[in-house]
Design an enzyme around this catalytic site. Structure first.
Site, PDB file in Angstrom:
ATOM      1  N   GLU A  87       1.071  -1.596   0.115  1.00  0.00           N
ATOM      2  CA  GLU A  87      -0.241   0.039   0.076  1.00  0.00           C
ATOM      3  C   GLU A  87       0.694   1.090  -0.079  1.00  0.00           C
ATOM      4  OE1 GLU A  87      -3.392   2.551   2.451  1.00  0.00           O
ATOM      5  OE2 GLU A  87      -2.920   0.939   3.955  1.00  0.00           O
ATOM      6  N   ASP A 134      -1.227  12.183  -2.415  1.00  0.00           N
ATOM      7  CA  ASP A 134      -1.144  13.645  -2.827  1.00  0.00           C
ATOM      8  C   ASP A 134      -1.565  13.753  -3.935  1.00  0.00           C
ATOM      9  OD1 ASP A 134      -0.470  16.396  -2.775  1.00  0.00           O
ATOM     10  OD2 ASP A 134       1.354  16.506  -1.707  1.00  0.00           O
ATOM     11  N   ASP A 150      -9.936  10.736  -5.065  1.00  0.00           N
ATOM     12  CA  ASP A 150     -11.004  11.661  -4.578  1.00  0.00           C
ATOM     13  C   ASP A 150     -10.534  12.404  -6.015  1.00  0.00           C
ATOM     14  OD1 ASP A 150      -9.226  12.721  -2.463  1.00  0.00           O
ATOM     15  OD2 ASP A 150      -9.838  14.805  -3.012  1.00  0.00           O
ATOM     16  N   THR A 172     -10.176   4.596   4.508  1.00  0.00           N
ATOM     17  CA  THR A 172      -9.125   5.164   4.886  1.00  0.00           C
ATOM     18  C   THR A 172      -9.954   6.760   5.665  1.00  0.00           C
ATOM     19  OG1 THR A 172      -8.413   7.251   3.627  1.00  0.00           O
ATOM     20  CG2 THR A 172      -7.783   4.685   3.338  1.00  0.00           C
ATOM     21  N   TYR A 173      -8.703   7.072   6.708  1.00  0.00           N
ATOM     22  CA  TYR A 173      -9.335   8.529   6.928  1.00  0.00           C
ATOM     23  C   TYR A 173      -9.916   9.820   6.230  1.00  0.00           C
ATOM     24  CZ  TYR A 173      -8.851  12.194   9.978  1.00  0.00           C
ATOM     25  OH  TYR A 173      -8.397  14.022  10.397  1.00  0.00           O
ATOM     26  N   TYR A 174      -8.519   9.467   4.969  1.00  0.00           N
ATOM     27  CA  TYR A 174      -9.247  10.815   4.191  1.00  0.00           C
ATOM     28  C   TYR A 174     -10.110  10.233   3.387  1.00  0.00           C
ATOM     29  CZ  TYR A 174      -5.053  12.157   5.784  1.00  0.00           C
ATOM     30  OH  TYR A 174      -3.960  13.104   6.504  1.00  0.00           O
ATOM     31  N   GLU A 175     -10.568   9.311   2.981  1.00  0.00           N
ATOM     32  CA  GLU A 175     -12.114   9.357   2.099  1.00  0.00           C
ATOM     33  C   GLU A 175     -12.838   9.136   2.969  1.00  0.00           C
ATOM     34  OE1 GLU A 175     -13.639   5.105  -0.782  1.00  0.00           O
ATOM     35  OE2 GLU A 175     -11.485   4.662   0.755  1.00  0.00           O
ATOM     36  N   ASP A 215       4.844   4.843   3.503  1.00  0.00           N
ATOM     37  CA  ASP A 215       4.477   5.921   3.564  1.00  0.00           C
ATOM     38  C   ASP A 215       6.220   6.751   3.897  1.00  0.00           C
ATOM     39  OD1 ASP A 215       4.242   8.583   3.828  1.00  0.00           O
ATOM     40  OD2 ASP A 215       1.503   7.703   4.034  1.00  0.00           O
TER      41      ASP A 215
END
Length: 216
Positions: free
Chosen positions: A45, A119, A155, A195-198, A70
């Site tokens: 990932e 990003d 997104d 995910t958190y951001y999704e 990451d």
């Protein structure tokens, strides 16, 4: 860097499921046997953030090994800590810059790659930093098995369109693509991992783009 970030950054240095920078290079070509102690396929990932995808995929597929990658240690901390607390042994985390990935994985060592909400690097001047830029794609091809699969969830409509364009230019095999995943026929247990951001994007009714491809 705030105190909490510093604490998390220091703590991941004690986690057995986190390798950082040069320490990860020793695993090149032997992640399955050397780190996980088995012969199971390796799945990555990229831009894993808090590692939600890697951790949840590891729960769903105990017969595979997962590595979240990451550079931000305070984010990796969450996924790594969850894995340790829940005794999920088939997931690990690697803190590196993704552009150096060839230093950490050997040719045909990886079976599948997920890129989850990276990003988008929207400025034209930063196109080479996009994780689906042809330079990055060439690196992924080297470490993937011939039948290896890639996925992108984002997104960002611009990054999705850019990825479609580059994959078409390279003549790659696009297997699935949708600009609105959760209103498509493709959504399943795996693609429903968020995910958190999704979750934040979905709260604002933002569409989620998804594309799956391979070189064969």
């Amino acid at each position: 860097m705030g105190k909490d970030k510093l604490r998390k950054f220091a703590e991941i240095g004690t986690f057995a499921n986190v390798l950082q920078l040069d320490a990860g290079k020793a695993m090149r070509g032997q992640w399955a046997s050397g780190h996980f102690g088995n012969k199971q396929p390796i799945v990555l990932e990229l831009a894993c953030g808090k590692g939600e995808y890697a951790v949840n995929l590891a729960k769903l597929f105990p017969e595979r090994n997962f590595i979240g990658i990451d550079y931000k240690g305070n984010r990796i901390w969450r996924g790594a800590k969850t894995a340790l607390e829940e005794h999920i042994s088939n997931v690990a985390f690697l803190r590196i810059q993704i552009e150096t990935i060839l230093d950490y994985f050997a040719e045909e060592e990886v079976s599948e790659i997920w890129i989850t909400f990276p990003d988008p690097q929207p400025q034209k001047s930063r196109e080479k930093k996009r994780l689906t830029n042809p330079t990055f794609l060439a690196k992924y091809r080297q470490i993937l098995i011939p039948a290896g699969i890639m996925h992108l969830k984002t997104d960002n409509d611009g990054l999705f369109a850019y990825t479609q364009e580059k994959l078409a230019e390279l003549g790659l095999n696009i297997q699935v693509q949708t600009a609105d995943l959760y209103r498509s026929e493709f959504v399943d247990e795996v693609l429903s991992i968020k995910t958190y951001y999704e979750k934040k994007y979905l709260e604002t009714a933002k569409n989620i783009n998804y594309i799956k491809w391979s070189w064969s």
